[in-house]
Design a protein around this motif. Structure first.
Motif, PDB file in Angstrom:
ATOM      1  N   ASP A  55       0.842  -1.200   0.000  1.00  0.00           N
ATOM      2  CA  ASP A  55       0.000   0.000   0.000  1.00  0.00           C
ATOM      3  C   ASP A  55       0.877   1.250   0.000  1.00  0.00           C
ATOM      4  N   ALA A  56       0.936   1.925  -1.151  1.00  0.00           N
ATOM      5  CA  ALA A  56       1.778   3.114  -1.270  1.00  0.00           C
ATOM      6  C   ALA A  56       1.229   4.278  -0.455  1.00  0.00           C
ATOM      7  N   TYR A  57      -0.086   4.326  -0.253  1.00  0.00           N
ATOM      8  CA  TYR A  57      -0.696   5.457   0.457  1.00  0.00           C
ATOM      9  C   TYR A  57      -0.301   5.464   1.930  1.00  0.00           C
ATOM     10  N   LEU A  58      -0.085   4.290   2.504  1.00  0.00           N
ATOM     11  CA  LEU A  58       0.306   4.228   3.910  1.00  0.00           C
ATOM     12  C   LEU A  58       1.705   4.800   4.131  1.00  0.00           C
ATOM     13  N   LYS A  59       2.484   4.834   3.064  1.00  0.00           N
ATOM     14  CA  LYS A  59       3.862   5.325   3.184  1.00  0.00           C
ATOM     15  C   LYS A  59       3.960   6.838   2.998  1.00  0.00           C
ATOM     16  N   GLN A  60       2.860   7.460   2.577  1.00  0.00           N
ATOM     17  CA  GLN A  60       2.879   8.901   2.374  1.00  0.00           C
ATOM     18  C   GLN A  60       2.889   9.639   3.711  1.00  0.00           C
ATOM     19  N   GLN A  61       3.694  10.686   3.768  1.00  0.00           N
ATOM     20  CA  GLN A  61       3.736  11.512   4.966  1.00  0.00           C
ATOM     21  C   GLN A  61       2.662  12.582   4.876  1.00  0.00           C
ATOM     22  N   SER A  62       1.800  12.640   5.878  1.00  0.00           N
ATOM     23  CA  SER A  62       0.718  13.607   5.874  1.00  0.00           C
ATOM     24  C   SER A  62       0.292  13.910   7.296  1.00  0.00           C
ATOM     25  N   ALA A  63      -0.033  15.162   7.537  1.00  0.00           N
ATOM     26  CA  ALA A  63      -0.459  15.562   8.883  1.00  0.00           C
ATOM     27  C   ALA A  63      -1.871  15.093   9.185  1.00  0.00           C
TER      28      ALA A  63
END
Length: 456
Positions: free
Chosen positions: A439-447
């Motif tokens: 899952d690429a979205y889980l690796k995204q940094q986001s507040a």
């Protein structure tokens, strides 16, 4: 299959259930009615069949554990009003649909679809059947709440052509039922189940929950003995997802009454042992079925699929979903309806599609969706075959995922070889965790990253 407490503790963390990829929290209001209308028009001649979903949001009472989009009311006029708008939405989409497309699957969820009066069950089904071509052998399923259910409701479902029933049981223990505000005696469950068998339903699923307040190994063993005695064809034993920051009604559950980590481990081991000994096959993701069930055969033949209705044998279908909060899907698009009834009524009343948000997936999303689906359905990934299908070098493309999977291999969840990624028997219990490295979205940094329920 033996589960270690250390594994449960290590892998019990927040993660998606992967009824879609990308998951619903990543849908955006940048994709709206205009985009969905265009997608419907552009996908009519692609040779894909249909899966029709209808959301009925009403229930008589509020179950404290509920995570669904629902409205608790005893005012039946609200359901009558809802059906008027639901019919209009169905008509709007049907008018855009190639009449030659065939619906292979129909599912009603909620809320409680059997909140509807028997005649309204028949009326709603007849309206759908008059607007869409439903295959004679279509899978037609409905979720059922045994409370407030009559024999006439069961007859209405059979008359309408439903052939699959999912009965909401959750737990048979009085103390547990009172703690979650869902009181339904064992005698009621047996009566309703008997009605379904007598009316000719030969595919009955029971929904159970594990992790509810006051559940113990002793009481759960007693319940499983009774469930096995009844003999449902399938069982979905869901982990209770305690997300009170998302569902305010869950604040009514006393957290101190929830089972401890040690008890949850014992409960999960008990479920695997008891249902396995009774002959049920563990599909994965909380689902069990008898060996001759088509869902077991589909997993064995690698034709099983997963979508918003859970595991299904109907992969090549576009989902047209109707009602507040429902989610539609094509090969390239996810789209969700507005959740508030007032917004739903306003938009449908204006002759518009009640779209709130959605997402057009990228090729990267499709690739990763395929990997996650294969893990969850086939329980293995053939690297060479997958690489050829997507034009990639599997090991290079998923190098970061394989690092995470290597640790899972040490823990006995997967077996890695130059040719395959294979989920072990123990790993079936941790499918959400095994899918997460892809899952690429889980690796995204986001507040403002979404908060998911715990995987176990």
């Amino acid at each position: 299959m033996q589960l270690a407490a250390s594994l449960l503790e290590k892998y019990s963390k927040a993660g998606p259930r992967y009824t879609s990829y990308p998951t619903a929290p990543y849908f955006t209001d940048a994709f709206g009615e205009k985009e969905w209308l265009e997608e419907i028009k552009q996908t009519q001649d692609k040779g894909r069949d249909l899966s029709l979903y209808v959301h009925i949001p009403f229930c008589d009472t509020l179950c404290y554990y509920c995570g669904c989009n629902m409205v608790a009311t005893r005012n039946y006029n609200r359901a009558t009003e809802y059906l008027d708008y639901l019919f209009k939405e169905i008509d709007q989409v049907a008018a855009l649909t190639n009449p030659g497309r065939v619906a292979r699957q129909l599912h009603w969820g909620g809320g409680t679809p059997t909140y509807l009066a028997p005649d309204d069950i028949r009326r709603l089904f007849a309206h759908i059947a008059s607007r869409f071509a439903i295959a004679a052998d279509a899978e037609k399923g409905c979720e059922v709440d045994p409370r407030e259910l009559s024999r006439e409701h069961v007859k209405a479902l059979k008359d309408a052509g439903f052939n699959r029933i999912s009965l909401g049981v959750q737990d048979l223990n009085d103390t547990v039922q009172k703690a979650v505000n869902r009181v339904q005696p064992e005698s009621l469950i047996r009566q309703v189940y008997g009605w379904m068998r007598e009316e000719g339903f030969d595919s009955i699923n029971m929904d159970l929950m594990v992790g509810l307040p006051h559940q113990t190994v002793e009481t759960y063993r007693e319940m499983l003995d009774k469930i096995i005695d009844m003999g449902p064809d399938r069982l979905a034993v869901f982990n209770y997802a305690h997300v009170p920051w998302m569902k305010k009604n869950q604040k009514l559950i006393v957290e101190a009454d929830l089972p401890s980590l040690a008890t949850r481990l014992e409960l999960q081991q008990l479920i695997l042992d008891k249902l396995g000994a009774a002959g049920y096959v563990y599909i994965g993701m909380d689902h069990f079925a008898k060996p001759d069930d088509e869902i077991v055969k589909a997993q064995q033949s690698k034709t099983l699929y997963r979508n918003f209705q859970g595991y299904t044998t109907h992969k090549n279908c576009d989902i047209y979903a109707f009602g507040a909060s429902s989610i539609s899907q094509t090969e390239d698009v996810f789209v969700q309806n507005v959740k508030k009834l007032s917004d739903y009524y306003r938009l449908v009343g204006e002759g518009r599609l009640p779209t709130e948000r959605g997402l057009r997936v990228t090729n990267e999303d499709k690739l990763r969706r395929d990997a996650i689906t294969r893990i969850m359905c086939d329980l293995e990934l053939d690297k060479a075959s997958f690489g050829r299908a997507w034009g990639i070098d599997f090991d290079k493309y998923f190098a970061d995922a394989l690092v995470e999977l290597k640790e899972m291999e040490v823990d006995g969840l997967v077996a890695l070889s130059p040719e395959k990624v294979v989920v072990t028997q123990v790993g079936r219990f941790f499918l959400r965790n095994i899918a997460m490295p892809f899952d690429a979205y889980l690796k995204q940094q986001s507040a403002d990253k979404p908060r998911f329920s715990r995987t176990l």
